[in-house]
Write a protein that holds these residues in place. Structure first.
Motif, mmCIF file in Angstrom:
data_model
loop_
_atom_site.group_PDB
_atom_site.id
_atom_site.type_symbol
_atom_site.label_atom_id
_atom_site.label_comp_id
_atom_site.label_asym_id
_atom_site.label_seq_id
_atom_site.Cartn_x
_atom_site.Cartn_y
_atom_site.Cartn_z
ATOM 1 N N ILE A 1 -3.486 4.600 7.409
ATOM 2 C CA ILE A 1 -2.370 5.425 6.951
ATOM 3 C C ILE A 1 -2.797 6.049 5.635
ATOM 4 O O ILE A 1 -3.703 5.535 4.955
ATOM 5 N N GLY A 2 -2.201 7.179 5.275
ATOM 6 C CA GLY A 2 -2.638 7.824 4.038
ATOM 7 C C GLY A 2 -1.613 8.782 3.482
ATOM 8 O O GLY A 2 -0.477 8.877 3.959
ATOM 9 N N LEU A 3 -2.046 9.491 2.441
ATOM 10 C CA LEU A 3 -1.207 10.471 1.760
ATOM 11 C C LEU A 3 -1.869 11.840 1.842
ATOM 12 O O LEU A 3 -3.046 11.983 1.499
ATOM 13 N N VAL A 4 -1.130 12.821 2.301
ATOM 14 C CA VAL A 4 -1.583 14.209 2.230
ATOM 15 C C VAL A 4 -1.078 14.775 0.901
ATOM 16 O O VAL A 4 0.127 14.855 0.667
ATOM 17 N N VAL A 5 -2.015 15.144 0.030
ATOM 18 C CA VAL A 5 -1.694 15.663 -1.298
ATOM 19 C C VAL A 5 -1.862 17.176 -1.271
ATOM 20 O O VAL A 5 -2.899 17.691 -0.831
ATOM 21 N N ASN A 6 -0.855 17.895 -1.745
ATOM 22 C CA ASN A 6 -0.843 19.364 -1.704
ATOM 23 C C ASN A 6 -0.995 19.949 -3.104
ATOM 24 O O ASN A 6 -0.598 19.336 -4.106
ATOM 25 N N ALA B 1 -8.202 3.424 4.871
ATOM 26 C CA ALA B 1 -8.848 2.996 6.114
ATOM 27 C C ALA B 1 -8.762 1.490 6.307
ATOM 28 O O ALA B 1 -8.737 0.999 7.436
ATOM 29 N N GLU B 2 -8.740 0.745 5.197
ATOM 30 C CA GLU B 2 -8.654 -0.718 5.295
ATOM 31 C C GLU B 2 -7.849 -1.241 4.121
ATOM 32 O O GLU B 2 -8.094 -0.875 2.965
ATOM 33 N N LEU B 3 -6.872 -2.086 4.429
ATOM 34 C CA LEU B 3 -5.970 -2.601 3.405
ATOM 35 C C LEU B 3 -6.633 -3.679 2.563
ATOM 36 O O LEU B 3 -7.609 -4.315 2.970
ATOM 37 N N ALA B 4 -6.067 -3.900 1.387
ATOM 38 C CA ALA B 4 -6.533 -4.974 0.511
ATOM 39 C C ALA B 4 -5.845 -6.282 0.890
ATOM 40 O O ALA B 4 -4.698 -6.280 1.352
#
Length: 314
Positions: A221-226, A293-296
């Motif tokens: 999961i991630g963030l799309v930054v604009n 890509a991989e959680l802590a």
């Protein structure tokens, strides 16, 4: 204060370092954001140990700060000086006509001040005599030129080249929006996405808690930054309160696309604090995907937090 001078570090719990600017002798100068007002300022950092190496007197730091404040009284706009271990920080308006610069030489030893002052007067007197002699010669060659045969009294002054304007530093890259994105799962805490770009390290976007660290990249999961305009960057720095998150910087996903529609520009496993990720430059970027890509590892499973995301202009 975060004593490391890296983009994203916060000085005196108030000023976030954004971009290194041309150095000023034995200090360093940064473009920094005031987290209280949201304005950008020029922030110069001088290590107290270096100040004391230039001035061995016991009150060197106090004298240095008094010198800075005396300079500030002649300046327009906001000006401040803070002692924040291990630095003295000087805050002034961006583009100030006469920004503060430290003296290049150590002050004279007090015991030697008397003889040195006498020597200075002797040298000054000698220089004055030489200057008057030169002036007399110039007057004689100018006024009496007709009586001096072939002596030429016209010497064109050399034309000095005009100073080349300094190249202005590139403007900082400031995101204008962020949203949670994943092609295979519902967004985690979408209302908190902007907390990763709000210039406040005390706030953060976090994922949900999971039983596994995702296993494969596609499950992330991630963030799309604009951005408000096209930008070029070659580094992304990420501030996280915990270590161990595998982050990939990717091109933004296509509309209704999957992760395969993106391309990896750089990656790293974050440490605690600020992690800098060198990236491939994509000219004219309007958005970027910061992909977890991989959680802590967490006390009860796996989760990740991102306090701030920043960009270094290419």
């Amino acid at each position: 204060m975060n004593a490391s001078q890296v983009p994203g570090a916060v000085v005196a719990d108030r000023y976030r370092l954004l971009q290194r600017r041309p150095s000023i002798g034995w200090g360093t100068r940064w473009r920094a954001k005031d987290l209280t007002s949201g304005r950008d300022f020029s922030l110069s950092l001088f290590r107290t140990a270096v100040i004391q190496s230039h001035d061995p007197r016991p009150d060197a730091i106090k004298r240095f700060i008094e010198t800075v404040r005396a300079h500030g009284r002649r300046m327009e706009g906001q000006f401040d000086v803070l002692e924040t271990t291990p630095y003295v920080a000087v805050i002034e308006e961006l583009g100030a006509r006469r920004p503060f610069a430290p003296p290049t030489e150590a002050p004279p030893d007090a015991d030697a001040a008397g003889p040195r002052r006498q020597l200075t007067w002797v040298l000054a007197a000698g220089a004055a005599v030489a200057a008057f002699g030169l002036l007399g010669w110039l007057l004689s060659t100018t006024l009496l030129a007709n009586n001096l045969g072939d002596v030429s009294n016209v010497a064109a002054a050399p034309e000095l080249p005009s100073a080349m304007p300094a190249k202005p530093p590139p403007a900082p890259i400031l995101p204008v929006g962020a949203e949670v994105w994943s092609a295979v799962r519902s967004p985690d805490n979408p209302e908190d996405a902007r907390l990763a770009i709000d210039a406040n390290p005390a706030t953060a976007w976090s994922t949900d808690n999971y039983r596994s660290p995702f296993g494969t990249t596609n499950n992330g999961i991630g963030l799309v930054v604009n951005f408000a305009y096209q930008v070029d960057f070659d580094e992304v720095w990420i501030s996280t309160p915990v270590a161990g998150t595998t982050v990939e910087i990717r091109t933004p996903p296509e509309p209704n696309g999957t992760l395969s529609s993106t391309r990896v520009l750089g990656s790293a496993v974050t440490g605690r604090g600020v992690t800098t990720i060198p990236t491939e430059v994509v000219p004219g970027s309007r958005a970027v995907l910061v992909w977890v890509a991989e959680l802590a590892p967490d006390t009860s499973g796996y989760a990740s937090e991102i306090s701030e995301i920043g960009f270094t202009p290419a």
